[in-house]
Scaffold this motif. Structure first.
Motif, short mmCIF file in Angstrom:
data_model
loop_
_atom_site.label_atom_id
_atom_site.label_comp_id
_atom_site.label_asym_id
_atom_site.label_seq_id
_atom_site.Cartn_x
_atom_site.Cartn_y
_atom_site.Cartn_z
N THR A 170 29.11 33.55 64.65
CA THR A 170 28.74 32.43 65.42
C THR A 170 28.65 31.01 64.17
OG1 THR A 170 26.27 32.91 64.88
CG2 THR A 170 27.25 33.16 67.24
N GLN B 135 26.56 32.58 77.12
CA GLN B 135 27.04 31.42 76.83
C GLN B 135 27.20 30.31 77.88
OE1 GLN B 135 31.30 31.71 75.28
NE2 GLN B 135 31.67 29.68 75.88
N ARG B 136 26.92 30.71 79.17
CA ARG B 136 26.86 29.75 80.26
C ARG B 136 25.39 29.47 80.73
NH1 ARG B 136 31.66 31.57 79.57
NH2 ARG B 136 33.64 30.49 80.38
N TRP C 97 29.81 36.28 78.19
CA TRP C 97 30.26 35.04 78.68
C TRP C 97 28.99 34.49 79.49
CZ3 TRP C 97 29.65 34.69 84.01
CH2 TRP C 97 30.21 33.68 84.64
N GLN D 291 31.79 31.69 70.02
CA GLN D 291 30.70 31.57 70.97
C GLN D 291 30.72 33.07 71.54
OE1 GLN D 291 32.48 28.13 73.30
NE2 GLN D 291 30.67 26.97 72.53
N GLU D 292 29.63 33.12 72.27
CA GLU D 292 29.07 34.49 73.04
C GLU D 292 30.36 35.06 73.68
OE1 GLU D 292 25.17 31.97 72.33
OE2 GLU D 292 27.12 31.51 72.80
N GLY D 293 30.93 34.13 74.53
CA GLY D 293 31.98 34.99 75.32
C GLY D 293 32.81 35.48 74.64
N LYS E 84 18.88 32.61 68.00
CA LYS E 84 19.17 31.50 68.73
C LYS E 84 18.06 30.88 69.77
CE LYS E 84 24.00 31.24 69.24
NZ LYS E 84 25.14 30.29 69.63
#
Length: 409
Positions: free
Chosen positions: A47, A376-377, A373, A52-54, A255
């Motif tokens: 990160t 992230q969303r 994913w 990103q997390e995806g 986070k």
């Protein structure tokens, strides 16, 4: 007096371990310390490097996919080469690949390295249990397996603390960015991993299995699938739930709560201590209440803590929930494995264990990719609620399938 006698007998037997077994335990300790650096820091490193997390979820998932694809070929290769050579190849390859992973934040490159690292890990892991069987006498075998698990936990405690505190120390002493401190720390972890080659090279080769057919009996494989059906179903749901949250715990604390790497390392280390205590208590509970009921109750008791992790906004409550979830689920895991070995036919045990492990890793692979994913969303809450649902399905299924099949119950 009974406790003192038990401990005295335990340490007496561990002192009689063969030279091979002691060298293996040293190698396991060094490898586990090295892996701990990646467990604490790797996602934070990625990160910090702009990923990103995806994509992180995809990177992490590929190591599990490698195990699913290569488990059977790796087992055959281990039989052909012998355990010593297989573990050396797995360790050397894994250490070198971990160095390469610490030197890049290129997404496609990390995807390839993660898969190859999973292949190397599979070769070592699938050689370890047979090596311990071949390097121990029947009366000390259980103690050797227990000692191996304890060594991994102890290494995790030390490694998590060291990995968590090292980046801050590097920045304070040498300056530089957080990203550079993470990279340095990961390279040090890889170096510790690499030192495991020294005890492995000193191991005496165990007998090499000479199976001229080179093929797995289709009849035996079929028997394994029939015997493993219920365990595959339950392991699938556990792996599905685990993959949603376990690879991302460091990002969750970083986070959601702004935790530093040193805090995360401390949380992980205390979790290992709780886990060790839970694993020691587990056999007594299984003896008193039965293996099936103990597994089911421990899994169900973990659900409120998972839901709390998803909803929690207060750090100390989230940390307590993290510790309790880990303790309860880890307590149930070895009990479930022991029960599985009890009720399947002797000649199908290895096959059943391989199939159940593959089911866990297959579901873990897909859920890890999905969870990166989703986080992230949609944030970090949803995967914890989904994991609670998956664990509930597994617990209820385990009870319905096996409550009346436990010997002596």
């Amino acid at each position: 007096m009974k406790a003192a006698g038990f401990l005295g007998n335990y340490f007496k037997l561990t002192g009689r371990f063969s030279r091979n077994a002691k060298l293996y335990l040293l190698a396991t300790f060094l490898i586990s310390v090295g892996f701990s650096f990646y467990g604490v820091l790797f996602n934070l490193y990625l990160t910090e490097g702009g990923l990103q997390e995806g994509i992180i979820g995809s990177i992490l998932s590929l190591s599990g996919l490698a195990l699913v694809i290569t488990a059977i070929p790796a087992g055959i290769l281990s039989d052909r080469l012998g355990r010593k050579k297989a573990m050396i190849i797995g360790t050397l390859s894994g250490a070198l690949l971990s160095i390469f992973r610490a030197l890049t934040v290129n997404g496609p490159g990390l995807l390839s390295l993660s898969f190859l690292g999973g292949v190397a890990s599979t070769l070592y892991v699938l050689s370890a249990a047979p090596f311990m069987m071949e390097s121990s006498r029947p009366e000390e075998r259980t103690h050797l397996f227990s000692a191996s698990f304890a060594v991994m936990l102890a290494a995790g405690i030390a490694g998590n603390l060291l990995a968590g505190g090292l980046p801050g120390w590097v920045r304070n002493v040498f300056g530089g960015s957080t990203f550079t401190a993470y990279r340095f720390s990961l390279l040090l972890g890889s170096g510790i991993f690499l030192t495991a080659l020294w005890p492995l090279f000193k191991i005496s080769q165990t007998p090499i299995i000479n199976d001229k057919s080179g093929l797995i009996s289709l009849k035996r494989l079929g028997q394994g699938f029939r015997a493993a059906g219920g365990f595959v179903w339950c392991n699938f749901w556990i792996g599905l739930g685990a993959g949603l949250v376990i690879p991302f715990f460091n990002l969750y604390f970083a986070k959601r709560f702004g935790a530093s790497s040193s805090q995360i390392g401390l949380y992980f280390s205390v979790s290992q201590i709780f886990t060790l205590a839970a694993v020691l208590v587990g056999p007594a509970l299984a003896k008193r209440f039965g293996k099936v009921r103990t597994v089911v109750v421990m899994e169900l008791l973990s659900l409120p803590f998972l839901i709390s992790l998803g909803a929690e906004k207060i750090l100390y409550i989230a940390v307590l929930s993290f510790w309790m979830r880990a303790s309860l689920m880890q307590m149930s895991s070895p009990i479930s494995s022991a029960f599985m070995m009890e009720i399947v036919p002797d000649d199908a045990r290895a096959t059943v264990n391989s199939i159940a492990t593959m089911a866990w890793n297959l579901s873990w692979t897909f859920s890890t990719a999905f969870s990166g994913w989703a986080m992230q969303r949609y944030g970090y809450a949803m995967p914890y609620y989904l994991t609670a649902g998956c664990y509930a399905v597994s617990a209820v299924s385990f009870y319905l399938l096996y409550n009346k099949k436990e010997p002596g119950r």
